[in-house]
Design an enzyme around this catalytic site. Structure first.
Site, PDB file in Angstrom:
ATOM      1  N   VAL A  30       1.831 -10.306   4.823  1.00 38.35           N
ATOM      2  CA  VAL A  30       1.906 -11.547   4.040  1.00 38.35           C
ATOM      3  C   VAL A  30       3.147 -12.327   4.474  1.00 38.35           C
ATOM      4  O   VAL A  30       4.258 -11.804   4.466  1.00 38.35           O
ATOM      5  CB  VAL A  30       1.974 -11.238   2.524  1.00 38.35           C
ATOM      6  CG1 VAL A  30       2.212 -12.524   1.734  1.00 38.35           C
ATOM      7  CG2 VAL A  30       0.714 -10.538   2.056  1.00 38.35           C
ATOM      8  N   GLY A  70       0.811  -1.220   0.000  1.00 40.09           N
ATOM      9  CA  GLY A  70       0.000   0.000   0.000  1.00 40.09           C
ATOM     10  C   GLY A  70       0.840   1.263   0.000  1.00 40.09           C
ATOM     11  O   GLY A  70       0.539   2.229   0.699  1.00 40.09           O
ATOM     12  N   LYS A 100       5.540  21.890 -10.590  1.00 40.00           N
ATOM     13  CA  LYS A 100       6.925  21.656 -11.043  1.00 40.00           C
ATOM     14  C   LYS A 100       6.998  21.923 -12.541  1.00 40.00           C
ATOM     15  O   LYS A 100       6.243  21.321 -13.307  1.00 40.00           O
ATOM     16  CB  LYS A 100       7.320  20.202 -10.720  1.00 40.00           C
ATOM     17  CG  LYS A 100       8.692  19.815 -11.233  1.00 40.00           C
ATOM     18  CD  LYS A 100       9.047  18.365 -10.905  1.00 40.00           C
ATOM     19  CE  LYS A 100      10.300  17.942 -11.646  1.00 40.00           C
ATOM     20  NZ  LYS A 100      10.539  16.501 -11.596  1.00 40.00           N
ATOM     21  N   SER A 108       0.923  -4.143   4.971  1.00 38.80           N
ATOM     22  CA  SER A 108       1.426  -4.494   6.294  1.00 38.80           C
ATOM     23  C   SER A 108       1.550  -3.239   7.148  1.00 38.80           C
ATOM     24  O   SER A 108       2.082  -2.219   6.691  1.00 38.80           O
ATOM     25  CB  SER A 108       2.796  -5.151   6.138  1.00 38.80           C
ATOM     26  OG  SER A 108       3.404  -5.282   7.384  1.00 38.80           O
ATOM     27  N   ILE A 168       7.624   7.144 -10.421  1.00 40.23           N
ATOM     28  CA  ILE A 168       6.154   7.165 -10.362  1.00 40.23           C
ATOM     29  C   ILE A 168       5.605   7.081 -11.792  1.00 40.23           C
ATOM     30  O   ILE A 168       4.587   6.440 -12.043  1.00 40.23           O
ATOM     31  CB  ILE A 168       5.655   8.403  -9.592  1.00 40.23           C
ATOM     32  CG1 ILE A 168       6.084   8.286  -8.124  1.00 40.23           C
ATOM     33  CG2 ILE A 168       4.145   8.568  -9.709  1.00 40.23           C
ATOM     34  CD1 ILE A 168       5.824   9.515  -7.275  1.00 40.23           C
ATOM     35  N   ILE A 185       7.901   3.502   1.508  1.00 40.24           N
ATOM     36  CA  ILE A 185       9.179   4.210   1.483  1.00 40.24           C
ATOM     37  C   ILE A 185       8.981   5.733   1.636  1.00 40.24           C
ATOM     38  O   ILE A 185       9.791   6.413   2.258  1.00 40.24           O
ATOM     39  CB  ILE A 185       9.972   3.835   0.215  1.00 40.24           C
ATOM     40  CG1 ILE A 185      11.408   4.279   0.322  1.00 40.24           C
ATOM     41  CG2 ILE A 185       9.327   4.376  -1.027  1.00 40.24           C
ATOM     42  CD1 ILE A 185      12.327   3.561  -0.640  1.00 40.24           C
TER      43      ILE A 185
HETATM   44  C1  LIG Z   1      15.761   7.977  -2.373  1.00 43.16           C
HETATM   45  C2  LIG Z   1      14.579   7.840  -3.272  1.00 43.16           C
HETATM   46  C3  LIG Z   1      14.006   8.970  -3.832  1.00 43.16           C
HETATM   47  C4  LIG Z   1      12.915   8.834  -4.695  1.00 43.16           C
HETATM   48  N1  LIG Z   1      12.387   9.954  -5.286  1.00 43.16           N
HETATM   49  C5  LIG Z   1      11.432   9.799  -6.233  1.00 43.16           C
HETATM   50  C6  LIG Z   1      10.897  10.923  -6.915  1.00 43.16           C
HETATM   51  O1  LIG Z   1      11.232  12.077  -6.637  1.00 43.16           O
HETATM   52  N2  LIG Z   1       9.974  10.696  -7.884  1.00 43.16           N
HETATM   53  C7  LIG Z   1       9.562   9.447  -8.204  1.00 43.16           C
HETATM   54  O2  LIG Z   1       8.771   9.302  -9.136  1.00 43.16           O
HETATM   55  N3  LIG Z   1       9.997   8.379  -7.524  1.00 43.16           N
HETATM   56  C8  LIG Z   1      10.924   8.523  -6.560  1.00 43.16           C
HETATM   57  N4  LIG Z   1      11.363   7.430  -5.888  1.00 43.16           N
HETATM   58  C9  LIG Z   1      10.718   6.134  -6.112  1.00 43.16           C
HETATM   59  C10 LIG Z   1       9.412   6.116  -5.336  1.00 43.16           C
HETATM   60  O3  LIG Z   1       9.649   6.359  -3.978  1.00 43.16           O
HETATM   61  C11 LIG Z   1       8.702   4.794  -5.520  1.00 43.16           C
HETATM   62  O4  LIG Z   1       8.624   4.485  -6.885  1.00 43.16           O
HETATM   63  C12 LIG Z   1       7.295   4.869  -4.988  1.00 43.16           C
HETATM   64  O5  LIG Z   1       7.275   5.371  -3.683  1.00 43.16           O
HETATM   65  C13 LIG Z   1       6.637   3.523  -5.019  1.00 43.16           C
HETATM   66  O6  LIG Z   1       7.056   2.698  -3.970  1.00 43.16           O
HETATM   67  P1  LIG Z   1       6.312   1.323  -3.815  1.00 43.16           P
HETATM   68  O7  LIG Z   1       4.876   1.595  -3.581  1.00 43.16           O
HETATM   69  O8  LIG Z   1       6.713   0.464  -4.935  1.00 43.16           O
HETATM   70  O9  LIG Z   1       6.978   0.680  -2.505  1.00 43.16           O
HETATM   71  P2  LIG Z   1       6.852   1.070  -0.968  1.00 43.16           P
HETATM   72  O10 LIG Z   1       6.545   2.501  -0.762  1.00 43.16           O
HETATM   73  O11 LIG Z   1       8.101   0.536  -0.337  1.00 43.16           O
HETATM   74  O12 LIG Z   1       5.597   0.255  -0.442  1.00 43.16           O
HETATM   75  C14 LIG Z   1       5.671  -1.117  -0.170  1.00 43.16           C
HETATM   76  C15 LIG Z   1       4.366  -1.556   0.458  1.00 43.16           C
HETATM   77  O13 LIG Z   1       4.384  -2.972   0.579  1.00 43.16           O
HETATM   78  C16 LIG Z   1       3.937  -3.342   1.856  1.00 43.16           C
HETATM   79  N5  LIG Z   1       4.535  -4.615   2.223  1.00 43.16           N
HETATM   80  C17 LIG Z   1       5.828  -4.961   2.203  1.00 43.16           C
HETATM   81  N6  LIG Z   1       5.968  -6.222   2.646  1.00 43.16           N
HETATM   82  C18 LIG Z   1       4.724  -6.679   2.919  1.00 43.16           C
HETATM   83  C19 LIG Z   1       4.217  -7.887   3.412  1.00 43.16           C
HETATM   84  N7  LIG Z   1       5.016  -8.916   3.720  1.00 43.16           N
HETATM   85  N8  LIG Z   1       2.879  -7.996   3.572  1.00 43.16           N
HETATM   86  C20 LIG Z   1       2.041  -6.993   3.285  1.00 43.16           C
HETATM   87  N9  LIG Z   1       2.473  -5.815   2.798  1.00 43.16           N
HETATM   88  C21 LIG Z   1       3.805  -5.664   2.632  1.00 43.16           C
HETATM   89  C22 LIG Z   1       4.388  -2.210   2.772  1.00 43.16           C
HETATM   90  O14 LIG Z   1       3.631  -2.175   3.962  1.00 43.16           O
HETATM   91  C23 LIG Z   1       4.110  -1.010   1.861  1.00 43.16           C
HETATM   92  O15 LIG Z   1       2.757  -0.651   1.993  1.00 43.16           O
HETATM   93  C24 LIG Z   1      12.408   7.550  -4.984  1.00 43.16           C
HETATM   94  C25 LIG Z   1      12.960   6.426  -4.381  1.00 43.16           C
HETATM   95  C26 LIG Z   1      14.040   6.555  -3.536  1.00 43.16           C
HETATM   96  C27 LIG Z   1      14.641   5.322  -2.913  1.00 43.16           C
END
Ligand SMILES: Cc1cc2nc3c(=O)[nH]c(=O)nc-3n(C[C@H](O)[C@H](O)[C@H](O)COP(=O)(O)OP(=O)(O)OC[C@H]3O[C@@H](n4cnc5c(N)ncnc54)[C@H](O)[C@@H]3O)c2cc1C
Length: 500
Positions: free
Chosen positions: A187, A14, A80, A41, A348, A47
């Site tokens: 999970v 999420g 932006k 979770s 994103i 992140i």
């Molecule tokens: C330093 C940095 C800077 C960034 N800056 C940018 C930016 O400026 N612009 C941009 O477009 N992107 C940026 N990004 C990338 C961006 O942060 C991600 O693409 C975006 O936040 C998507 O993350 P996500 O949802 O894939 O993962 P996450 O935000 O990590 O979410 C993971 C989810 O999975 C759930 N989860 C994990 N394990 C389990 C489990 N076992 N059971 C149930 N749930 C679980 C967690 O609870 C969480 O809800 C950046 C990344 C980094 C590292």
């Protein structure tokens, strides 16, 4: 006929990816009777750092039917218009990478060709002077495009900076209102079907087992299903993308927010400042081979405008991508599909493209190999083009020091080498089909980083130099006039989005 339609989709995770997928699917699959469920979770926080976007995000928002002012207010967004690169080409240098299309061509001759001829003859201004996005950003102005044919205001192109946590919560409200069932649960395990190795179900810590026809893995870097269960494999791109660590901190805003991201080159990487309505986001992206974590943290804290609002958070990542974003009945989105690095704020966007392509090739329970293969080729190509654009930034600088020397020595990919050679020879830039970055982006970064062609396109000589000169003068004064008529960015936000 046998009904092979998808009846249930489970999204694991999420964060930004999970809730973007939930929102988009709840809208696009409405009325099809597909059960949508998102499991997140409480033990693993998202992140929470993706705060800068690129213009196609505005299409995503519009396609969901979201009111832009309401969104901007709720997620504390700012506008932006591009990215300012400070000290990147060399110490003391600044250039701007604006969003938007290049200025209009003259007949068949594109803007960059006739501008370049005049530049080489010392008769044209800096590239920024012909871009409304660049000039508005540098003057701290903003307005949305208005219907004013033949003026730069018509094509004003923008994206958002936002608070990532608030963005995910906003989309959660949207998705839940459209029937997405949210389960807070961790999970523990994924069970595979013996017959074909597809994911059959996931089991939560509570012992509940949740099955689905299609799983969307949005579980972050670990890739719980795509890697943990299916062992798809990962392509490490550290040979091209040198940074693999980050330290992040929020700070009090010290000035009205600028309508652009500021990027400043540092000894072992680069620092960002993303201005939001209520705070600044700051981060230092660096290579662990060239900096210790403690000195990176100290460098960041020593270079932020306002008081830090929290303890800095350290992160490590492996730049690269999952070998296949779609494997069997699992589609990985967001960090689970791969992460290059945030210099051009493309992650994103890659989530958005992943969702868009999933809808384009939406499967039935047979999961046709042709759909899956094409999806994977498209996503691979998107990641590769972004990688090449990032590598352009790192490889073409005059900065001194071991990290930047290392960057200059990185072997170019074939695609990037060709792009640079075409530009060096006659200033030509070709945009690949569906490529995210338009001609103006490549032009701005190449010129900004001192790649100046020796010759211009010979066809420009078909144009009367006097006509070119008047066109450039008109463009520059039209941009200047429009920018002067635009309100300050912060006033615009306060007038449109800060009160309900
Ligand atoms: C330093 C940095 C800077 C960034 N800056 C940018 C930016 O400026 N612009 C941009 O477009 N992107 C940026 N990004 C990338 C961006 O942060 C991600 O693409 C975006 O936040 C998507 O993350 P996500 O949802 O894939 O993962 P996450 O935000 O990590 O979410 C993971 C989810 O999975 C759930 N989860 C994990 N394990 C389990 C489990 N076992 N059971 C149930 N749930 C679980 C967690 O609870 C969480 O809800 C950046 C990344 C980094 C590292």
């Amino acid at each position: 006929m046998n009904d092979r339609r998808i009846r249930s989709v489970v999204i694991v995770g999420g964060g930004t990816a999970g809730w973007m997928a939930a929102a988009a699917l709840s809208r696009s699959l409405a009325g099809m009777g597909v059960r949508l469920r998102l499991i997140e979770s409480a033990r693993i926080d998202p992140i929470g750092v993706g705060e800068a976007t690129v213009p196609p995000i505005m299409d995503f928002i519009r396609q969901l039917g979201i009111d832009e002012d309401d969104l901007v207010r709720e997620i504390k967004a700012t506008y932006k218009l591009g990215i300012g690169y400070r000290d990147w080409t060399c110490a003391g240098h600044f250039y701007f990478h604006p969003f938007g299309p290049a200025a209009p061509g003259m007949g068949n001759i594109p803007f960059q060709a006739y501008w370049l001829k005049m530049l080489l003859e010392g008769k044209a201004g800096r590239l920024e002077e012909y871009s409304i996005q660049a000039m508005a950003a540098l003057r701290g102005r903003f307005a949305r495009p208005v219907h004013a044919p033949n003026t730069p205001l018509n094509k004003l192109t923008y994206a958002l900076h936002f608070d990532a946590g608030r963005f995910a919560r906003y989309l959660r409200g949207y998705a839940e209102a459209r029937g997405v069932l949210r389960t807070e649960g961790h999970v523990r395990h994924a069970a595979l079907r013996g017959s074909d190795g597809f994911v059959d179900s996931v089991t939560l810590e509570t012992g509940e087992s949740v099955s689905a026809d299609l799983f969307i893995d949005c579980s972050g870097f670990q890739g719980l299903l795509i890697e943990g269960a299916l062992q798809t494999g990962y392509q490490d791109w550290n040979q091209w993308l040198p940074c693999d660590r980050a330290v992040i901190v929020h700070s009090e805003r010290s000035a009205p927010p600028d309508p652009y991201t500021l990027v400043t080159a540092r000894d072992a990487g680069w620092q960002w400042r993303i201005p939001l309505q209520h705070r600044d986001g700051n981060g230092y992206i660096y290579s662990g081979a060239f900096s210790e974590d403690d000195s990176a943290r100290a460098l960041l804290l020593g270079n932020i405008g306002g008081r830090p609002l929290s303890e800095p958070v350290a992160l490590r990542f492996r730049p690269g991508r999952r070998k296949a974003a779609w494997n069997r009945n699992v589609v990985a989105l967001g960090l689970a599909a791969g992460f290059l690095e945030p210099l051009e704020a493309t992650s994103i966007h890659l989530i958005q493209r992943g969702i868009g392509m999933l809808l384009r090739f939406f499967p039935d329970r047979d999961f046709a190999a042709a759909d899956v293969d094409r999806y994977n080729r498209i996503i691979e190509s998107e990641f590769s083009r972004v990688r090449d654009f990032l590598l352009l930034h790192y490889s073409q600088t005059e900065r001194v020091g071991p990290f930047w020397r290392h960057c200059r020595d990185i072997p170019l990919t074939e695609g990037l080498r060709e792009k640079i050679e075409l530009f060096r020879s006659h200033g030509r830039i070709l945009r690949e089909e569906t490529e995210l970055f338009p001609v103006l982006s490549w032009l701005s970064v190449m010129v900004g980083q001192n790649i100046i062609p020796h010759r211009y396109d010979p066809l420009v000589d078909a144009l009367d130099p006097q006509r070119i000169q008047s066109r450039l003068d008109e463009l520059r004064s039209a941009v200047k006039g429009c920018v002067e008529a635009m309100p300050p960015h912060w006033d615009f936000i306060q007038n449109t989005a800060t009160s309900a």
